[in-house]
Scaffold this motif. Structure first.
Motif, PDB file in Angstrom:
ATOM      1  N   PHE A   1       0.695  -1.189  -0.003  1.00 36.64           N
ATOM      2  CA  PHE A   1       0.114   0.029   0.144  1.00 36.64           C
ATOM      3  C   PHE A   1       0.946   1.375   0.037  1.00 36.64           C
ATOM      4  N   ASP A   2       0.503   2.299  -0.572  1.00 37.37           N
ATOM      5  CA  ASP A   2       1.120   3.472  -0.362  1.00 37.37           C
ATOM      6  C   ASP A   2       0.714   4.210   1.024  1.00 37.37           C
ATOM      7  N   ARG A   3       1.179   5.306   1.223  1.00 36.30           N
ATOM      8  CA  ARG A   3       1.199   5.831   2.642  1.00 36.30           C
ATOM      9  C   ARG A   3      -0.012   5.951   3.356  1.00 36.30           C
ATOM     10  N   ARG A   4      -1.316   6.262   2.329  1.00 37.74           N
ATOM     11  CA  ARG A   4      -2.377   6.426   2.949  1.00 37.74           C
ATOM     12  C   ARG A   4      -3.362   5.457   2.359  1.00 37.74           C
ATOM     13  N   GLY A   5      -3.121   4.452   1.590  1.00 39.15           N
ATOM     14  CA  GLY A   5      -3.954   3.139   1.156  1.00 39.15           C
ATOM     15  C   GLY A   5      -4.598   3.586   0.081  1.00 39.15           C
ATOM     16  N   ARG A   6      -4.462   4.648  -0.807  1.00 39.53           N
ATOM     17  CA  ARG A   6      -5.125   5.007  -2.059  1.00 39.53           C
ATOM     18  C   ARG A   6      -5.022   4.088  -3.084  1.00 39.53           C
ATOM     19  N   TYR A   7      -3.675   3.792  -2.948  1.00 40.61           N
ATOM     20  CA  TYR A   7      -2.952   3.136  -4.406  1.00 40.61           C
ATOM     21  C   TYR A   7      -2.096   1.645  -3.720  1.00 40.61           C
ATOM     22  N   ILE A   8      -2.234   0.730  -4.649  1.00 40.08           N
ATOM     23  CA  ILE A   8      -1.405  -0.464  -4.386  1.00 40.08           C
ATOM     24  C   ILE A   8      -0.349  -0.395  -5.563  1.00 40.08           C
ATOM     25  N   TYR A   9       0.936  -0.600  -5.004  1.00 38.52           N
ATOM     26  CA  TYR A   9       2.071  -0.503  -5.840  1.00 38.52           C
ATOM     27  C   TYR A   9       2.484  -2.208  -5.933  1.00 38.52           C
ATOM     28  N   THR A  10       2.803  -2.427  -7.267  1.00 38.93           N
ATOM     29  CA  THR A  10       3.336  -4.005  -7.443  1.00 38.93           C
ATOM     30  C   THR A  10       4.352  -3.514  -8.040  1.00 38.93           C
ATOM     31  N   GLY A  11       5.410  -4.906  -7.971  1.00 43.57           N
ATOM     32  CA  GLY A  11       6.549  -5.000  -8.692  1.00 43.57           C
ATOM     33  C   GLY A  11       6.629  -6.397  -9.101  1.00 43.57           C
ATOM     34  N   ASN A  12       7.378  -6.531 -10.221  1.00 40.89           N
ATOM     35  CA  ASN A  12       7.633  -7.891 -10.706  1.00 40.89           C
ATOM     36  C   ASN A  12       9.235  -8.123 -11.072  1.00 40.89           C
ATOM     37  N   ALA A  13       9.659  -9.387 -11.204  1.00 41.04           N
ATOM     38  CA  ALA A  13      11.132  -9.739 -11.674  1.00 41.04           C
ATOM     39  C   ALA A  13      11.495  -9.044 -13.054  1.00 41.04           C
ATOM     40  N   LYS A  14      10.707  -8.498 -13.852  1.00 47.06           N
ATOM     41  CA  LYS A  14      11.107  -7.798 -14.921  1.00 47.06           C
ATOM     42  C   LYS A  14      11.283  -6.238 -14.718  1.00 47.06           C
ATOM     43  N   GLY A  15      11.219  -5.617 -13.561  1.00 42.12           N
ATOM     44  CA  GLY A  15      11.398  -4.414 -13.277  1.00 42.12           C
ATOM     45  C   GLY A  15      10.212  -3.446 -13.443  1.00 42.12           C
ATOM     46  N   ARG A  16       9.180  -4.377 -13.719  1.00 44.30           N
ATOM     47  CA  ARG A  16       7.994  -3.288 -14.073  1.00 44.30           C
ATOM     48  C   ARG A  16       7.252  -2.922 -12.692  1.00 44.30           C
ATOM     49  N   ILE A  17       7.093  -1.708 -12.338  1.00 43.13           N
ATOM     50  CA  ILE A  17       6.314  -1.257 -11.288  1.00 43.13           C
ATOM     51  C   ILE A  17       4.775  -0.579 -11.814  1.00 43.13           C
ATOM     52  N   LEU A  18       3.762  -1.190 -11.164  1.00 45.00           N
ATOM     53  CA  LEU A  18       2.313  -0.540 -11.172  1.00 45.00           C
ATOM     54  C   LEU A  18       1.578  -0.046 -10.161  1.00 45.00           C
TER      55      LEU A  18
END
Length: 558
Positions: free
Chosen positions: A158-175
């Motif tokens: 979660f981000d600091r206030r829970g408005r967004y979910i950040y994900t990262g994978n083994a190919k360097g992609r962050i969503l």
């Protein structure tokens, strides 16, 4: 507690080792509550030990899981604790009572769990080789969507206030996903220069400010600003604020996190017990804290309010803090520290009610004697309040009540205490007395217990408490065989979470790491045994020369 007075005017990061916390069991992971008053430590025997961090004492034992605890997370109020174990289970615990609220079983191992920063009915689960799962307390779940890369090595936060979910994978992609509809709000790729990408190991957000760090497999910690990432949108190219790394040793980082104020970043080495601290604004390395050589680091957390770091290695929780130097001149400006005794000349009017020798000073400004001092209003402590809040959380759990252990109680003390507890609505401590009776019956020395039932009646609860602490597993088996006592806690029903695409036969990484170490230890120990056995054989040969018959008679007992 006035936190403003605790803040130092110099550096705001720890400098030296400040002791250890021994949980009796081997510690694996730890987490502070939001105020930093309680520290939860997950152990390899499945227990969760809650420490009162101000007194550095154990406040509560929670017999949480059967297998090692791999991840912990406090909710915002500090009343609930979320834990994950290597047996694919996730549990919710009531910290004050120690009761189990819910248990969820996943088909694959769980790497990380995290409460929603603002909503205590939602939490995030990161299974192994599967997309992140957004869970509710009732058991409803949503799978966070994957990218076109279809890489399953996902880490999420979660981000600091829970408005967004950040994900990262083994190919360097962050969503970045919007938590309401799980739609992609922003995306970018972490590159090492050119078209080469690097795997994302962890994402950590600061408690203050809009920054977050990305720990990647190329041994570089990148600090981004979430506002810039969101403004860049999909397939953006945000530039990192800082790139932090160990240029000399090229250290691989095990765990990274921000300080409580977000001004410093600490990273623990994956090779040894070493902590590197950088200043976020400048990016310079300000301190390296070295632990015992040969130890491997498992977890690192920074205190939410004060410049204190807790790290776990070799089963112990190490505390790193600042040196508190006593400076008495700060309290009394005319105070002087003497190296040796000095004769003091007393003035004639020193102890008079009115100093005759003192010159009358004319007051430059009139003395206001009628000023009112407000002692009723309590201003909120800014360290406990977010930037979008005006008041503290009044329902937050800061401390746990601890009942004292009375070693030699007086006659009638137990009856009066039980009467008070029952009158206040509390459950009497009947199960503790029953466990002592069961232990005494199963023990070999049962003759002394029935003779002193009446005289030792007040002492049975305290001895029961001691037995349950030191021999917890044996008492647990005996209680299961004897049937549940009258005051035993009810068993919570386990809820299975159906993830069709999850791998079924995977083993948790914590359990995989220990296997090669055990093999190497067993290989090393084999030649030592053979050497000792040869030496013992030679000694026995020298001793048994000429008196073989006497040795046989001595062994047979004649």
């Amino acid at each position: 507690m006035n936190l403003e007075l605790l803040e130092s005017f110099g550096q705001n990061f720890p400098e030296d080792f400040d002791g250890t916390l021994d949980c009796v069991s081997i510690a694996i992971t730890c987490a502070f509550n939001r105020q930093g008053t309680l520290l939860a430590v997950g152990c390899n025997d499945g227990r969760i030990v809650v420490w009162d961090f101000l007194t550095r004492g154990i406040a509560k034992f929670i017999n949480a899981h059967v297998h090692p605890v791999c991840s912990l997370s406090w909710n915002r109020s500090g009343k609930k604790l979320l834990s994950a174990a290597t047996d694919n289970t996730v549990a919710i615990w009531d910290v004050l009572s120690g009761d189990n609220d819910k248990v969820f079983r996943f088909p694959s191992p769980v790497l990380k769990v995290q409460w929603h920063p603002r909503n205590s009915t939602q939490f995030l689960v990161c299974p192994l080789k599967h997309a992140a799962v957004l869970m509710t307390v009732k058991g409803d779940h949503k799978v966070v969507p994957l990218d076109d890369d279809s890489d399953l090595n996902i880490i999420a936060s979660f981000d600091r206030r829970g408005r967004y979910i950040y994900t990262g994978n083994a190919k360097g992609r962050i969503l970045a996903f919007n938590i309401d509809n799980l739609e992609i709000a922003a995306s970018f790729r972490v590159t090492t220069g050119g078209l080469n990408t690097t795997a994302i190991k962890s994402l950590e957000f600061a408690r203050r400010g809009e920054c977050f760090l990305v720990n990647s497999a190329d041994r570089i910690i990148r600090v981004y600003e979430s506002r810039e990432v969101l403004t860049c949108g999909k397939d953006g190219e945000p530039e990192p604020m800082q790139k932090l790394q160990d240029l000399v040793n090229k250290t691989l980082w095990k765990k990274c996190c921000f300080s409580g104020d977000g001004e410093y970043i600490v990273a623990g080495s994956a090779r040894q017990h070493s902590l590197y601290i950088w200043e976020k604004a400048v990016g310079n390395l300000v301190k390296i804290l070295h632990g015992t050589k040969g130890e491997l680091l498992l977890d690192v957390v920074w205190h939410p309010v004060r410049p204190i770091i807790a790290s776990i290695s070799s089963g112990l929780v190490s505390i790193w803090a600042q040196n508190q130097v006593e400076n008495w001149s700060a309290f009394a400006p005319d105070f002087k520290e003497l190296d040796e005794n000095v004769e003091y000349d007393e003035r004639e009017s020193e102890f008079d009610l009115e100093d005759e020798d003192k010159e009358k000073e004319e007051s430059k400004a009139p003395v206001e004697e009628d000023t009112e001092v407000d002692v009723c209003t309590v201003e909120p402590i800014q360290a406990f309040v977010s930037s979008d809040e005006d008041e503290e959380d009044k329902e937050a759990l800061l401390f746990l009540p601890v009942s004292p252990d009375v070693e030699e109680p007086e006659d009638g003390w137990q009856a009066s205490s039980e009467a008070k507890r029952t009158s206040q609505g509390a459950i009497p401590r009947v199960p503790f007395i029953r466990t002592v009776v069961n232990v005494s019956q199963n023990d070999d020395q049962t003759t002394a217990v029935p003779e002193k039932k009446k005289s030792q009646a007040p002492e049975t609860p305290t001895t029961g408490d001691k037995r349950t602490r030191h021999s917890h597993d044996s008492d647990k088996k005996r209680n299961q065989s004897d049937g549940p006592p009258s005051g035993k806690k009810k068993k919570t029903k386990m809820m299975d979470i159906d993830l069709p695409d999850a791998p079924r036969d995977e083993i948790h990484p914590i359990l995989n790491v220990k296997k090669p170490q055990e093999k190497t230890h067993s290989k090393k120990s084999k030649p030592q045994k053979s050497k000792s056995s040869k030496q013992e054989k030679s000694r026995h040969k020298d001793r048994n020369k000429g008196d073989d018959g006497a040795g046989e008679n001595a062994a047979s007992g004649y």
